[in-house]
Write a protein that holds these residues in place. Structure first.
Motif, short mmCIF file in Angstrom:
data_model
loop_
_atom_site.label_atom_id
_atom_site.label_comp_id
_atom_site.label_asym_id
_atom_site.label_seq_id
_atom_site.Cartn_x
_atom_site.Cartn_y
_atom_site.Cartn_z
N MET A 179 0.86 -1.20 0.00
CA MET A 179 0.00 0.00 0.00
C MET A 179 0.89 1.25 0.00
N ILE A 180 1.72 1.32 1.06
CA ILE A 180 2.65 2.46 1.07
C ILE A 180 4.06 1.93 1.33
N THR A 181 5.00 2.43 0.51
CA THR A 181 6.40 2.03 0.66
C THR A 181 7.22 3.28 0.90
N ILE A 182 7.86 3.30 2.07
CA ILE A 182 8.68 4.46 2.42
C ILE A 182 10.13 4.00 2.45
N GLU A 183 10.99 4.74 1.69
CA GLU A 183 12.40 4.36 1.64
C GLU A 183 13.29 5.51 2.02
N ASN A 184 14.11 5.29 3.04
CA ASN A 184 15.15 6.24 3.43
C ASN A 184 14.61 7.68 3.58
N LEU A 185 13.46 7.79 4.21
CA LEU A 185 12.84 9.10 4.32
C LEU A 185 13.52 10.00 5.35
N LYS A 193 15.06 21.91 11.42
CA LYS A 193 15.49 20.86 12.37
C LYS A 193 15.19 19.47 11.81
N LYS A 194 16.22 18.63 11.77
CA LYS A 194 16.03 17.28 11.21
C LYS A 194 15.28 16.40 12.22
N ILE A 195 14.21 15.80 11.75
CA ILE A 195 13.45 14.93 12.65
C ILE A 195 13.49 13.48 12.17
N LEU A 196 13.23 13.26 10.87
CA LEU A 196 13.27 11.90 10.34
C LEU A 196 14.63 11.68 9.67
N ASN A 197 15.30 10.61 10.07
CA ASN A 197 16.66 10.41 9.59
C ASN A 197 16.85 9.11 8.84
N GLY A 198 15.93 8.79 7.97
CA GLY A 198 16.07 7.58 7.17
C GLY A 198 15.08 6.50 7.59
N ILE A 199 13.81 6.76 7.30
CA ILE A 199 12.76 5.79 7.65
C ILE A 199 12.54 4.82 6.50
N ASP A 200 12.51 3.54 6.83
CA ASP A 200 12.11 2.52 5.84
C ASP A 200 10.88 1.81 6.38
N LEU A 201 9.84 1.79 5.59
CA LEU A 201 8.60 1.15 6.05
C LEU A 201 7.82 0.64 4.85
N ASP A 202 7.35 -0.60 4.94
CA ASP A 202 6.55 -1.15 3.86
C ASP A 202 5.26 -1.72 4.44
N VAL A 203 4.15 -1.11 4.09
CA VAL A 203 2.86 -1.55 4.61
C VAL A 203 2.03 -2.09 3.46
N LYS A 204 1.61 -3.36 3.57
CA LYS A 204 0.82 -3.95 2.49
C LYS A 204 -0.67 -3.92 2.82
N PRO A 205 -1.53 -4.00 1.81
CA PRO A 205 -2.98 -3.98 2.06
C PRO A 205 -3.37 -5.08 3.04
N LYS A 246 -9.17 -6.40 3.93
CA LYS A 246 -7.97 -6.86 3.20
C LYS A 246 -7.52 -5.82 2.18
N ASP A 247 -8.39 -4.82 1.95
CA ASP A 247 -8.05 -3.82 0.94
C ASP A 247 -7.47 -2.54 1.51
N ASN A 248 -7.54 -2.39 2.82
CA ASN A 248 -6.96 -1.16 3.37
C ASN A 248 -5.85 -1.51 4.36
N ALA A 249 -5.15 -0.49 4.81
CA ALA A 249 -4.05 -0.69 5.75
C ALA A 249 -4.11 0.39 6.81
N ILE A 250 -3.59 0.04 7.99
CA ILE A 250 -3.64 0.99 9.10
C ILE A 250 -2.27 1.07 9.76
N VAL A 251 -1.85 2.29 10.04
CA VAL A 251 -0.62 2.50 10.80
C VAL A 251 -1.02 3.11 12.13
N VAL A 252 -0.77 2.41 13.20
CA VAL A 252 -1.17 2.91 14.53
C VAL A 252 0.07 3.45 15.22
N ILE A 253 0.04 4.73 15.50
CA ILE A 253 1.18 5.34 16.18
C ILE A 253 0.82 5.49 17.65
#
Lengths: 438, 248
Positions: free
Chosen positions: B1-7, B14-26, B194-201
């Motif tokens: 669903m969402i693929t984050i690479e080296n964000l 001010k630098k906050i995110l220093n290289g995020i890798d995340l792969d979330v599938k449906p 199965k068609d959506n994805a959730i990121v819980v922070i």
């Protein structure tokens, strides 16, 4: 000859049309002298610091309306509250239009100033009320007084509730290329009587028209007056509105001013509380764009104890428009237990829009509650992002927020159809899609 | 669903995110946990497209599409929903009018007509019942004077109405008592498919008892330093965040 000189010189021609033996005429003469001495206000006058009349008075205007021009009712129907039954006093280029009007003498008087000033049966009333609360030191008010001849006259007798609202409407046809009109209104609401009045100025095509109007309103004991000013004219029209209100004890007077269109508008709104337990409400919504200019100059004179006043003016300014708010509250030494609230909040939508806002409180009593809050800002970024994160495009999100900001002033509008109309007008001005049952 | 690479992302320099890798599938639920200041809220703001945050390096692809040039509202149209940690008050705009405007803005973006009034009403009734929101609530100004629990339930109500593809729940549990938490979690669980994805922070493990994640990631100093299953959350609960700092 500049315009001031023309006004002074033309008074002679004016005198040919009126009754010179009328006692009112001495009032006219004295007022003309005041105008002659003081002239038009300039930026050097503290009260006119942010509003210049120069561009307006540099032009030449016809002072006397032509004979009655007729207008097709269908063309102007939308400017009336046609959905309901109302009394109407309608003027076309300053001339009374019997065809479009609906006057009455049945239980209350809704008719013409020209009749009230000349007919014997109104003599006593005119002597008691005419020019008694208008500020005679003010030059524009004096100018109007010197040329007083026509306008609306309303008298509501003791205990009477006017069952229909009264619409006072001025149409300008554009037959004269440029026109300077000076209507004079007198509204007297006797003890325990009630009335709702809607006043509107509307050009039917672009032309230079300036209205310098004076309205004196008297609220006797226990009277209730609900007054709405709709200022949504074309960008070629200007308005200087001088309204003076005198309140006796227990009376309740509300004035809502909707300034949504015009070139230059100056609202001088003055409340004089002359008895205890008076309630005065001054509210306004101003939405401007391009190079429009609106100046709200209010005065609430608390001279008696136990009275209340509430002021809430909201302004939204786009383009290069200018807004001015000067809210003076005077609390006399004797006016203990005064509750006076004043709020003026403004949003600037574009870099070149400007607002000058100034609360001016002169308080001489020590047991009072007086608050004031004048703010100028932009739309809250966090709120904007919140709306956009739900898929509402930036432009619509801004419109929705400014609509919500301005709209709460409408809560106190007591005529449902009027509230709906203004609601739609505001939404349209701000580009808010109202197909959602707002 | 969402693929984050080296964000990498910063705000006000001010630098906050220093290289995020995340792969979330449906169909997946990912939890992101971390101590305060680790960048959790920044990550959610960056994904949602908050203009104050600048992406300096790396990519975000939503269903293969690069998000970097896309505005916040367009991301919403593409199916991203952010449940705010601190929902904003919008006086003068009622809950109902707000959600109607949002739904129709999304429909318009997809070339559809406004939702018919009766369909809209039915949907509002259905979803507000799901979150146990009283109908009187719906005519109140959005978030104005709402308690913490009411605000969060209102966020999930919006999620239910908008049916997003990717929902990011930013500390949805903060400020909630156990009853409100259960209602919110129940609402979220009903929306899982199965068609959506959730990121819980979240900062605490408690929410994850109710919204059970498939994956748990630990964020520290703007990077994901450890990933695991829901057991990782229990491990953090027991040990705290200190041992994570050694991994960074």
């Amino acid at each position: 000859m500049d315009f001031k000189e023309k006004l002074l010189a033309s008074h002679i021609a004016f005198e040919e049309e009126i009754d010179l033996t009328d006692p009112i005429h001495q009032v006219r003469i004295d007022s003309l002298k005041t105008f002659e001495v003081k002239g038009f206000p300039t930026r050097k006058d503290e009260a006119w610091k942010y509003t210049s009349l120069n561009t307006l008075i540099r032009k030449d205007y016809a002072l006397f309306p032509k004979a009655e021009t007729s207008i097709d009712l269908q063309k102007v129907k939308k400017y009336f509250l046609y959905e309901i039954d109302t009394y109407k006093v309608v003027f076309i280029d300053g001339v009374y239009s019997p065809f479009l009007s609906n006057t009455t003498h049945d239980g209350l008087d809704v008719c013409l100033m020209s009749a009230a000033l000349t007919k014997a049966k109104y003599r006593d009333l005119i002597n008691s009320y005419f020019n008694k609360i208008a500020n005679q030191e003010d030059s524009l008010t004096s100018l109007n007084t010197s040329y007083t001849r026509e306008g609306a006259y309303v008298y509501i007798p003791k205990g009477t509730v006017a069952e229909k609202p009264i619409e006072i409407i001025h149409f300008f046809t554009g037959e004269e290329k440029s026109l300077w009109l000076q209507p004079r209104n007198l509204i007297v609401v006797d003890q325990n009587a009630q009335v709702q009045i809607i006043e509107r100025h509307q050009s039917l095509k672009e032309h230079d028209v300036v209205t310098n109007s004076v309205t004196e309103i008297y609220a006797h004991q226990d009277a209730l007056i609900d007054y709405y000013k709709i200022q949504n004219d074309l960008t070629s029209a200007s308005l200087i509105d001088n309204t003076y209100i005198s309140q006796d004890r227990n009376s309740n007077v509300k004035v809502h001013t909707f300034s949504l269109g015009g070139k230059l508008i100056r609202n001088n709104l003055n409340f004089h509380q002359k008895g205890e337990h008076c309630d005065s409400t001054l509210k306004g919504i101003t939405i401007l764009e391009d190079k429009q200019h609106v100046d709200h100059f209010t005065l609430v004179d608390h001279s008696q104890p136990n009275c209340e006043s509430h002021q809430d003016y909201k302004g939204v300014f786009a383009g290069e428009s200018k807004g001015v708010f000067n809210g003076k509250i005077f609390v006399d030494r004797l006016a203990q237990k005064t509750n006076a609230f004043q709020q003026n909040n403004n949003i600037l939508l574009d870099d070149k829009a400007t607002v000058n806002t100034k609360p001016q409180l002169e308080i001489f009593a020590d047991d009072v509650k007086c608050s004031h809050g004048c703010t100028v800002g932009q739309l809250d970024n966090d709120a904007l992002f919140y709306l956009r994160s739900r898929g509402i495009p930036e432009k619509e999100a801004k419109a929705l927020m400014t609509y919500a900001f301005a709209n709460n002033v409408l809560e106190s509008v007591k005529i449902p159809i009027l509230k709906k109309r203004i609601n739609l007008l505001i939404a349209k001005k701000l580009g808010v899609n109202l197909g959602l049952g707002l | 669903m969402i693929t984050i690479e080296n964000l990498h992302a910063q705000v006000e320099g001010k630098k906050i995110l220093n290289g995020i890798d995340l792969d979330v599938k449906p169909g997946e639920v990912h939890a992101i946990m971390g101590p305060n200041g680790s960048g959790k809220s920044t990550l959610s703001s960056v994904i949602a497209g908050h203009h104050d945050y600048e992406v300096t390096e790396g990519t975000m692809l939503l269903e293969g599409e690069d998000l970097s040039e896309i505005s916040a509202e367009e991301r919403a149209h593409k199916g991203i929903f952010l449940s705010f940690q601190y929902p904003v008050e919008i006086p003068g705009v009622s809950v109902t009018n707000f959600i109607k405007t949002a739904i129709n803005a999304n429909r318009k973006a997809h070339g559809l007509e406004n939702m018919p009034a009766n369909e809209m009403l039915k949907k509002i009734r259905e979803k507000s019942a799901l979150l146990e929101i009283d109908s009187r609530f719906l005519s109140r100004s959005l978030n104005e004077g709402f308690s913490g629990g009411e605000k969060k339930r209102n966020e999930i109500f919006q999620m239910a109405m908008l049916e997003p593809k990717l929902s990011i729940l930013d500390e949805t549990d903060s400020g909630l008592d156990i009853d409100a938490l259960k209602i919110v979690a129940n609402g979220v669980n009903k929306l899982r498919s199965k068609d959506n994805a959730i990121v819980v922070i979240t900062h605490y493990q408690r929410l994850l008892e109710y919204i059970v994640p498939d994956f748990v990631h630990v964020l520290f100093d703007g990077k994901i330093v450890k990933s695991g299953t829901k057991d990782l959350a229990l491990e953090l609960e027991a040990k705290g965040y200190d041992w994570i700092k050694e991994l960074a």
